[in-house]
Enzyme design. Structure first.
Site, PDB file in Angstrom:
ATOM      1  N   GLY A 193       0.843  -1.195   0.000  1.00  0.00           N
ATOM      2  CA  GLY A 193       0.000   0.000   0.000  1.00  0.00           C
ATOM      3  C   GLY A 193       0.882   1.251   0.000  1.00  0.00           C
ATOM      4  O   GLY A 193       1.478   1.541  -1.011  1.00  0.00           O
ATOM      5  N   ASP A 234       6.447  -5.140 -14.449  1.00  0.00           N
ATOM      6  CA  ASP A 234       5.791  -4.492 -13.307  1.00  0.00           C
ATOM      7  C   ASP A 234       5.487  -3.045 -13.690  1.00  0.00           C
ATOM      8  O   ASP A 234       6.391  -2.214 -13.807  1.00  0.00           O
ATOM      9  CB  ASP A 234       6.736  -4.554 -12.098  1.00  0.00           C
ATOM     10  CG  ASP A 234       6.128  -4.002 -10.830  1.00  0.00           C
ATOM     11  OD1 ASP A 234       5.240  -3.141 -10.930  1.00  0.00           O
ATOM     12  OD2 ASP A 234       6.556  -4.418  -9.748  1.00  0.00           O
ATOM     13  N   HIS A 263       3.495  -6.958 -11.086  1.00  0.00           N
ATOM     14  CA  HIS A 263       3.817  -6.456  -9.753  1.00  0.00           C
ATOM     15  C   HIS A 263       3.409  -7.389  -8.606  1.00  0.00           C
ATOM     16  O   HIS A 263       4.020  -7.365  -7.539  1.00  0.00           O
ATOM     17  CB  HIS A 263       3.102  -5.115  -9.596  1.00  0.00           C
ATOM     18  CG  HIS A 263       3.317  -4.426  -8.294  1.00  0.00           C
ATOM     19  ND1 HIS A 263       4.546  -3.945  -7.902  1.00  0.00           N
ATOM     20  CD2 HIS A 263       2.466  -4.143  -7.269  1.00  0.00           C
ATOM     21  CE1 HIS A 263       4.430  -3.379  -6.705  1.00  0.00           C
ATOM     22  NE2 HIS A 263       3.191  -3.491  -6.304  1.00  0.00           N
ATOM     23  N   SER A 287       6.526  -4.258  -2.689  1.00  0.00           N
ATOM     24  CA  SER A 287       5.918  -2.977  -3.024  1.00  0.00           C
ATOM     25  C   SER A 287       6.133  -1.988  -1.874  1.00  0.00           C
ATOM     26  O   SER A 287       7.265  -1.849  -1.415  1.00  0.00           O
ATOM     27  CB  SER A 287       4.440  -3.231  -3.325  1.00  0.00           C
ATOM     28  OG  SER A 287       3.893  -2.159  -4.005  1.00  0.00           O
ATOM     29  N   TRP A 288       5.093  -1.348  -1.366  1.00  0.00           N
ATOM     30  CA  TRP A 288       5.295  -0.501  -0.182  1.00  0.00           C
ATOM     31  C   TRP A 288       5.910  -1.328   0.961  1.00  0.00           C
ATOM     32  O   TRP A 288       6.660  -0.798   1.778  1.00  0.00           O
ATOM     33  CB  TRP A 288       3.980   0.138   0.282  1.00  0.00           C
ATOM     34  CG  TRP A 288       4.078   0.589   1.706  1.00  0.00           C
ATOM     35  CD1 TRP A 288       3.570  -0.052   2.807  1.00  0.00           C
ATOM     36  CD2 TRP A 288       4.788   1.735   2.207  1.00  0.00           C
ATOM     37  NE1 TRP A 288       3.919   0.636   3.959  1.00  0.00           N
ATOM     38  CE2 TRP A 288       4.657   1.734   3.607  1.00  0.00           C
ATOM     39  CE3 TRP A 288       5.515   2.756   1.591  1.00  0.00           C
ATOM     40  CZ2 TRP A 288       5.224   2.722   4.414  1.00  0.00           C
ATOM     41  CZ3 TRP A 288       6.091   3.746   2.396  1.00  0.00           C
ATOM     42  CH2 TRP A 288       5.938   3.720   3.790  1.00  0.00           C
TER      43      TRP A 288
HETATM   44  N1  STX Z   1       1.676   1.104  -3.932  1.00  0.00           N
HETATM   45  C1  STX Z   1       2.009  -0.214  -4.283  1.00  0.00           C
HETATM   46  C2  STX Z   1       1.726  -1.192  -3.209  1.00  0.00           C
HETATM   47  O1  STX Z   1       2.377  -1.219  -2.199  1.00  0.00           O
HETATM   48  C3  STX Z   1       2.191   2.132  -4.758  1.00  0.00           C
HETATM   49  C4  STX Z   1       0.599  -2.077  -3.387  1.00  0.00           C
HETATM   50  N2  STX Z   1      -0.113  -2.195  -4.441  1.00  0.00           N
HETATM   51  N3  STX Z   1      -1.094  -3.088  -4.181  1.00  0.00           N
HETATM   52  C5  STX Z   1      -0.935  -3.504  -2.958  1.00  0.00           C
HETATM   53  O2  STX Z   1       0.124  -2.894  -2.447  1.00  0.00           O
HETATM   54  C6  STX Z   1      -1.798  -4.493  -2.230  1.00  0.00           C
HETATM   55  C7  STX Z   1      -1.833  -5.776  -2.994  1.00  0.00           C
HETATM   56  C8  STX Z   1      -1.287  -4.744  -0.840  1.00  0.00           C
HETATM   57  C9  STX Z   1      -3.182  -3.955  -2.119  1.00  0.00           C
END
Ligand code: STX
Length: 323
Positions: A45, A273, A301, A117-118
């Site tokens: 997130g 990604d 991603h 990701s985050w």
């Molecule tokens: N935010 C990317 C990220 O962390 C820029 C992310 N994208 N989707 C998610 O996290 C979840 C699958 C956890 C909802």
């Protein structure tokens, strides 16, 4: 390449709420082997919350698996979807301190840190701050919150790959207000009127859900479109962090990755990604050449994509027997 299935579904043997200060209480849980090697899985997130499938990247006989929901999301409280939610005590550095508090609360000396990701951003921020508490790093879909990365996904870049989904993302923002879409979204997401912040939250979250895998994950898009509670919190928390540049200097996490030279690390990155393109993973790798870099040729991603999940499970298996 043969791909692997996740480990079987498991239930936590322990869960609780941890008061971390500023009125925030965080949900956490433990599963797998209570005497196993400790690992903390850091969700994405920010604002995505942990999911039961995150337990399944680790051999449950070998790992003591810790999951938690970061401030404002999942089962943590207060929840950021409340109409007048206050996110002032929700920053990268509050979350880094929360991870330390959770580690101490659970009586864990050192642990593996696993995040995509985050989750990779926060794992890097944590490991660069508390280097001696981290046994290994397993990072995926590297995101470091640089302005160039935010521009790519929220202003112009990924828009060229997904012109169809981009229209839905633009919908809540009038044409004359599109010069800085993160700022334009910020004003709408934090308007206490549900008629304003709910449509903005849905559009923001649908954009991300539509673009995270090589092939569109319709189930995830449907969830983002139907679950206001999840989508509003997700959008608000992400936007709040990105509007504030993560309370970091641009490029800080990659610059400081030299501090991680003694931590065995695996970086897993999908070639296609669109959310966090390989440039960031590569820049990170250049700062920590001791890491093992796995470029998955046929993935986007998401952690659940076959090539990504296989590489992640291979990494946690390989680290499982390290002392
Ligand atoms: N935010 C990317 C990220 O962390 C820029 C992310 N994208 N989707 C998610 O996290 C979840 C699958 C956890 C909802």
């Amino acid at each position: 390449m043969t791909t692997r299935e996740l480990y079987p579904e498991i239930e936590p043997y322990d869960h609780g709420m941890l008061e971390v200060g500023d009125g925030h209480s965080l949900y956490y849980e433990q599963s797998g082997n209570p005497d196993g090697k400790p690992v903390v899985a850091v969700h994405g997130g920010p604002g995505g919350g942990s999911t039961a499938s995150m337990r399944r990247y680790f051999n449950p006989e070998k790992y003591r698996i810790v999951l938690f929901d970061q401030r404002g999301c999942g089962k943590s409280r207060p929840h950021a979807s409340e109409p007048d939610a206050d996110l002032s005590a929700n920053t990268t550095w509050h979350l880094v301190a929360d991870i330390e508090m959770l580690r101490e609360h659970l009586g864990i000396d050192k642990w593996q840190v696993f995040g995509g990701s985050w989750g990779s951003t926060l794992s890097l921020a944590y490991a660069e701050t508390h280097t001696d508490r981290v046994t290994e790093l397993v990072l995926r879909g590297i995101f470091t919150l640089r302005e160039s990365e935010l521009r790519w996904f929220y202003q112009e870049g990924a828009s060229h790959l997904f012109p169809d989904f981009w229209e839905t993302y633009l919908e809540p923002i009038p044409e004359e207000d599109r010069d800085d879409l993160i700022a334009a979204y910020n004003r709408r997401l934090f308007n206490p009127d549900t008629a304003i912040h709910v449509p903005a939250g849905l559009a923001w979250s649908i954009w991300e859900a539509s673009t995270t895998s090589l092939f569109v994950d319709e189930k995830f898009v449907k969830q983002a479109a139907e679950d206001d509670f999840w989508s509003v919190a997700f959008a608000r928390i992400e936007n709040h962090f990105f509007f504030n540049k993560g309370w970091m200097e641009d490029g800080q996490l990659i610059r400081d990755a030299v501090k991680l030279k003694n931590i065995p690390t695996v970086i897993v990155q999908g070639r296609y990604d669109a959310c966090t393109p390989p440039q960031t993973a590569w820049d990170l790798y250049r700062q920590m050449p001791h890491a093992k870099f796995v470029m998955v040729p046929d993935a986007g991603h998401a952690s659940i994509e076959p090539g990504i999940r296989t590489a992640l499970m291979n990494a946690t298996d390989e680290f499982a027997s390290r002392q």
